[in-house]
Design a protein around this motif. Structure first.
Motif, PDB file in Angstrom:
ATOM      1  N   SER A 279       0.779  -1.133  -0.183  1.00 25.29           N
ATOM      2  CA  SER A 279       0.077   0.017   0.221  1.00 25.29           C
ATOM      3  C   SER A 279       1.057   1.130  -0.142  1.00 25.29           C
ATOM      4  O   SER A 279       1.359   1.328   1.264  1.00 25.29           O
ATOM      5  N   SER A 280       1.300   1.647  -1.182  1.00 27.36           N
ATOM      6  CA  SER A 280       2.201   2.978  -0.990  1.00 27.36           C
ATOM      7  C   SER A 280       1.929   3.786  -2.098  1.00 27.36           C
ATOM      8  O   SER A 280       1.495   3.040  -3.504  1.00 27.36           O
ATOM      9  N   ASP A 281       2.455   4.767  -2.796  1.00 29.61           N
ATOM     10  CA  ASP A 281       2.370   5.744  -3.557  1.00 29.61           C
ATOM     11  C   ASP A 281       3.789   5.754  -4.748  1.00 29.61           C
ATOM     12  O   ASP A 281       4.159   6.776  -5.372  1.00 29.61           O
TER      13      ASP A 281
ATOM     14  N   TYR B 222      10.473   0.471   1.321  1.00 29.98           N
ATOM     15  CA  TYR B 222       8.232   0.494   1.989  1.00 29.98           C
ATOM     16  C   TYR B 222       9.042   0.446   3.068  1.00 29.98           C
ATOM     17  O   TYR B 222       9.143  -0.911   4.168  1.00 29.98           O
ATOM     18  N   ASP B 223       8.142   0.469   4.356  1.00 31.48           N
ATOM     19  CA  ASP B 223       7.994   0.444   5.594  1.00 31.48           C
ATOM     20  C   ASP B 223       6.938  -1.125   5.472  1.00 31.48           C
ATOM     21  O   ASP B 223       6.105  -1.505   4.998  1.00 31.48           O
ATOM     22  N   PHE B 224       7.885  -1.925   5.979  1.00 32.65           N
ATOM     23  CA  PHE B 224       7.595  -3.417   6.247  1.00 32.65           C
ATOM     24  C   PHE B 224       6.005  -3.238   6.377  1.00 32.65           C
ATOM     25  O   PHE B 224       5.147  -4.666   6.071  1.00 32.65           O
ATOM     26  N   ALA B 225       5.367  -2.272   7.973  1.00 39.89           N
ATOM     27  CA  ALA B 225       3.631  -2.849   8.112  1.00 39.89           C
ATOM     28  C   ALA B 225       2.867  -2.248   6.445  1.00 39.89           C
ATOM     29  O   ALA B 225       1.584  -2.433   6.735  1.00 39.89           O
ATOM     30  N   ASP B 226       3.029  -1.388   5.873  1.00 37.38           N
ATOM     31  CA  ASP B 226       2.222  -1.621   4.728  1.00 37.38           C
ATOM     32  C   ASP B 226       2.039  -2.801   3.350  1.00 37.38           C
ATOM     33  O   ASP B 226       1.992  -2.809   2.711  1.00 37.38           O
ATOM     34  N   VAL B 227       3.175  -3.530   4.034  1.00 41.39           N
ATOM     35  CA  VAL B 227       2.791  -4.732   2.643  1.00 41.39           C
ATOM     36  C   VAL B 227       1.612  -5.723   3.192  1.00 41.39           C
ATOM     37  O   VAL B 227       1.143  -5.572   4.134  1.00 41.39           O
TER      38      VAL B 227
ATOM     39  N   ASP C 209      16.027  -0.241  10.542  1.00 35.91           N
ATOM     40  CA  ASP C 209      16.269   1.560  10.652  1.00 35.91           C
ATOM     41  C   ASP C 209      15.726   1.865  12.279  1.00 35.91           C
ATOM     42  O   ASP C 209      14.841   2.040  11.630  1.00 35.91           O
ATOM     43  N   GLY C 210      16.814   1.575  12.893  1.00 31.49           N
ATOM     44  CA  GLY C 210      16.258   1.846  14.143  1.00 31.49           C
ATOM     45  C   GLY C 210      15.246   0.988  14.988  1.00 31.49           C
ATOM     46  O   GLY C 210      15.825  -0.123  14.727  1.00 31.49           O
ATOM     47  N   THR C 211      13.830   1.047  15.330  1.00 34.34           N
ATOM     48  CA  THR C 211      12.622   0.560  15.638  1.00 34.34           C
ATOM     49  C   THR C 211      11.769  -0.126  14.570  1.00 34.34           C
ATOM     50  O   THR C 211      11.080  -0.921  14.490  1.00 34.34           O
ATOM     51  N   THR C 212      12.427   0.864  12.773  1.00 32.52           N
ATOM     52  CA  THR C 212      11.189   0.187  11.816  1.00 32.52           C
ATOM     53  C   THR C 212      12.436  -0.877  10.934  1.00 32.52           C
ATOM     54  O   THR C 212      13.752  -0.931  10.710  1.00 32.52           O
ATOM     55  N   LEU C 213      11.352  -1.577  10.034  1.00 31.25           N
ATOM     56  CA  LEU C 213      11.840  -2.500   9.335  1.00 31.25           C
ATOM     57  C   LEU C 213      11.198  -2.651   8.464  1.00 31.25           C
ATOM     58  O   LEU C 213      10.407  -2.247   8.230  1.00 31.25           O
TER      59      LEU C 213
END
Length: 223
Positions: free
Chosen positions: A101-103, A211-216, A198-202
């Motif tokens: 879910s991304s542009d 892409y933020d893994f949460a947007d998969v 990257d820090g606390t973000t996968l």
């Protein structure tokens, strides 16, 4: 090339450094306190001994703070292990086509795709691809069908000039049967080439696009 890596942001590094400095300061203060307390006990006057209640309260306070610091270190270790586990668990996604879910559109080897929905209120979709400065490169009208469909871009602009692989922005607007504006929910399709913490973000990497893994949304393992 598929990669799994871990990087720490500047802010995270600063937080870790500050936490280490605070712990070092506390440890030093605690050791100093024990040294002073021991010296006082050795040299106290038999006629005027130290107030045991006060001494006990100070010991309890320092012990409580020391336990909190130790607990924070353990929590940091658990978080780090969890993030490492996430990287390992996500590794099988590498090489697969992932719906996100991304542009942000990832052009790889001169090809990029998005997923368009089945016709609903919106009967037609207008797809626009832009570069990093917002200049429109390519536009196309697509009739929506009875089921979802994949729209592909060959990486060429409206003049037929091939664009370099990289990250582009895609937008989709829709119209209903009467030509009025209607919302079109779409997602991008990208081949997973790497994973990065990257820090606390996968993050999921697709070429140079992150892409933020949460947007998969989903993973297609039938490649």
């Amino acid at each position: 090339m598929s990669t799994v890596s871990s990087s720490t942001s500047a802010s995270t590094a600063t937080q870790v450094s500050n936490a280490a400095a605070s712990q070092s300061s506390l440890t030093s203060s605690y050791d100093t306190f024990l040294t002073l307390l021991t010296t006082q006990l050795k040299n106290q006057s038999p006629d005027d001994p130290m107030d045991t209640n006060q001494m006990t309260q100070q010991l309890v306070q320092f012990s409580s703070v020391e336990q909190q610091v130790s607990m924070n270190k353990n929590l940091e270790t658990l978080i780090s292990l969890q993030q490492t586990s996430q990287l390992t668990s996500a590794a099988p996604m590498l090489g697969q086509t992932v719906e996100i879910s991304s542009d942000q559109l990832s052009l790889q080897n001169g090809a990029a795709q998005i997923k368009l929905p089945a016709a609903g209120q919106a009967q037609n979709a207008h797809v626009t691809v832009s570069n990093s400065v917002g200049r429109t490169l390519y536009e196309e009208d697509v009739a929506l069908g009875s089921s979802s469909q994949t729209w592909s871009w060959n990486g060429k602009n409206s003049s037929g000039v091939q664009q370099s692989d990289g990250t582009y922005t895609v937008s989709v607007s829709g119209t209903d049967a009467s030509g009025q504006a209607a919302t079109v929910d779409y997602s991008v399709l990208a081949k997973a080439t790497g994973l990065e913490r990257d820090g606390t973000t996968l993050n999921l990497k697709s070429g140079s696009t992150s892409y933020d893994f949460a947007d998969v949304v989903s993973v297609n393992s039938t490649n």
